[in-house]
Design an enzyme around this catalytic site. Structure first.
Site, mmCIF file in Angstrom:
data_model
loop_
_atom_site.group_PDB
_atom_site.id
_atom_site.type_symbol
_atom_site.label_atom_id
_atom_site.label_comp_id
_atom_site.label_asym_id
_atom_site.label_seq_id
_atom_site.Cartn_x
_atom_site.Cartn_y
_atom_site.Cartn_z
ATOM 1 C CD1 TRP A 102 -2.566 23.156 -71.357
ATOM 2 C CD2 TRP A 102 -1.814 23.916 -73.317
ATOM 3 N NE1 TRP A 102 -3.006 22.285 -72.338
ATOM 4 C CE2 TRP A 102 -2.564 22.728 -73.547
ATOM 5 C CE3 TRP A 102 -1.247 24.571 -74.408
ATOM 6 C CZ2 TRP A 102 -2.746 22.196 -74.828
ATOM 7 C CZ3 TRP A 102 -1.429 24.050 -75.681
ATOM 8 C CH2 TRP A 102 -2.171 22.868 -75.880
ATOM 9 C CG ASP A 172 -4.222 30.016 -71.850
ATOM 10 O OD1 ASP A 172 -5.443 29.989 -72.125
ATOM 11 O OD2 ASP A 172 -3.411 29.187 -72.295
ATOM 12 C CE LYS A 196 -9.174 23.448 -74.123
ATOM 13 N NZ LYS A 196 -8.481 22.160 -74.231
#
Length: 360
Positions: A102, A172, A196
Site C-alpha cells: 500500500w 494511511d 476494515k
C-alpha cells in the site's frame, strides 16, 4: 442461522450487534416513516445522523477542534492522488516511507503530481520490518511525510508515530484506525477507508488540520478539495448516506464496548495469542520481525506448502473463511480487526493445532 468466523482483510466482518440493529431499522429509522437509504441528505433526519457521526468519531479519537473531519468517497486509493493535490501548497516534492504494497501504491500515485522522495524502504527485507529510523532521509523542503501505519498484505505495523522532522505527518490508517490509541495532534492528516474497522466499504474518512487546507492544485476538482468539502459538511455531492449510517452504528458499538482504549486491550490479547500459537508450532511460521508484527493482519505460512489447499478447505468446512493469503505473497492471513471476537481467534488457534496434530 450459523455465522462463520470471517477473517477477510476487507471488506471485513462487522459487529453482529450492528448488523442486527441495521436489520431492525431497515424499513424505518426512528419513527421517520422511511429507511435511512431513502432519506434526503439535506433533510432533518439524516442531518441528525451525520452530526452524531462526527461527534462520535471526534470523541473516540479525541480529535482536536482545529481539525476538520470529512467523510468522502473514492477510497483510500483515491486519497493517494488527492493528498498531494491538496497538501503540496506550492511545493514540488513529498517524502514517503515504503513498508509494503500500500505504501508502493501511494508512492506511485503521488508521483503523478510531485517528486516523490522515498525517505526509507524495507523492500530489500521483503517488507518484513520497519526501516531503522536513524537511516531515514527526510527532505526539509518537502510538503509532508507519508507513511502507511499498517500494511495489510505483509502484516507489518508501526508501533510508534514517526518523527516527521517538522513536516506535516500524513498517515494511511485504513486497516488499524480505531484499533489503538493515537495522538491526532501529531498528524497533519489521517485518512482511512472504513471497510476494515469502521463499517462497510464506500466511505473514506479524512482528518486534516485546518492550516493545511485551502491552497490547492488547480487540477483538483471541488469534490476532492478538502476545504470545499469542509465548508459543505462533506455534502458537496450526495454522500453514501446508508454507509454513513452504518459507520455511525459501528462507532456507537465501539463506544459501548469501552472505546478505543478498551478495544486496544482486546486486540493486544487476540494478536498475542495467535502469534504465540504460530511461534510454538513446527508447521506454521510468521516472517515479520517481532516488534513490527501487525495486530490486525497476521500472515503465516505452512512449512509444507503442499498442505495449503487442504488447510484452507478444512478451515472453510469448520467455519473459518477468507484465510488465504494475498496472491502476491501466498500462504495464509488472518485479519483480526475490532469486530473479530476473542472466541473467534481462540477457535482458529484450536483448529490450527488440530490440523497440525493430524498431519504430524
Amino acid at each position: 442461522m450459523a455465522r462463520i468466523y470471517n477473517f477477510s482483510a476487507g471488506p471485513s466482518a462487522l459487529p453482529e450487534a450492528v448488523l442486527r440493529q441495521a436489520r431492525d431499522e431497515m424499513l424505518e429509522w426512528q419513527a421517520s416513516g422511511m429507511s435511512v437509504m431513502e432519506m434526503s441528505h439535506r433533510g432533518k433526519h439524516f442531518s441528525n445522523i451525520a452530526e452524531q457521526l462526527e461527534v462520535d468519531l471526534r470523541e473516540l479519537m479525541a480529535i482536536p477542534d482545529n481539525y476538520k473531519v470529512l467523510f468522502l468517497q473514492g477510497g483510500a486509493t483515491g486519497q493517494f492522488s488527492f493528498i498531494p493535490l491538496n497538501l503540496l501548497r506550492g511545493k514540488t516534492k513529498a517524502c514517503y516511507i515504503n513498508t509494503g504494497a500500500w505504501s508502493e501504491k501511494a508512492i506511485k500515485d503521488g508521483g503523478r503530481f510531485c517528486e516523490v522522495v522515498v525517505s526509507a524502504s524495507s523492500e530489500s527485507e521483503k517488507f518484513t520490518t520497519i526501516p531503522a529510523v536513524a537511516e531515514w532521509q527526510i527532505e526539509p523542503d518537502a510538503a509532508y511525510l507519508h507513511y502507511t501505519s499498517n500494511e495489510t498484505i505483509h502484516g507489518v505495523e508501526f508501533p510508534f508515530i514517526p518523527d516527521a522532522q517538522g513536516l506535516p505527518l500524513v498517515s494511511d490508517m485504513s486497516s488499524n484506525i480505531l484499533s489503538r490509541k493515537v495522538d491526532v495532534s501529531q498528524f497533519g492528516l489521517i485518512y482511512a477507508g472504513t471497510q476494515k474497522n469502521m463499517g462497510p466499504a464506500g466511505v473514506t474518512v479524512v482528518i486534516v488540520r485546518d492550516d493545511l487546507i485551502g491552497e490547492t492544485d488547480s487540477r483538483l476538482p471541488d469534490v476532492f478539495n478538502y476545504a470545499v468539502q469542509a465548508k459543505n459538511q462533506s455534502m458537496l455531492n450526495t454522500p453514501a448516506t446508508y454507509n454513513w449510517y452504518l459507520v455511525g452504528l459501528v462507532l456507537k458499538w465501539l463506544k459501548s464496548a469501552g472505546g478505543v482504549g478498551a478495544i486496544e486491550a482486546v486486540n493486544i490479547r487476540k494478536a498475542a495469542s495467535l502469534y504465540d500459537a504460530i511461534d510454538r508450532s513446527s508447521l506454521y511460521s510468521n516472517p515479520v520481525q517481532t516488534e513490527f508484527r501487525s495486530r490486525m493482519n497476521v500472515p503465516f505460512i505452512l512449512s509444507d506448502a503442499s498442505l495449503d489447499k487442504e488447510f484452507l478447505s478444512q478451515a472453510e468446512a469448520n467455519g473459518f473463511a477468507e484465510l488465504k493469503g494475498h496472491r502476491s505473497v501466498g500462504g495464509m492471513r488472518a485479519s483480526i480487526y475490532n469486530a473479530m471476537p476473542e472466541e473467534g481467534v481462540k477457535a482458529l488457534i484450536e483448529f490450527m493445532a488440530e490440523f497440525e496434530r493430524t498431519r504430524a
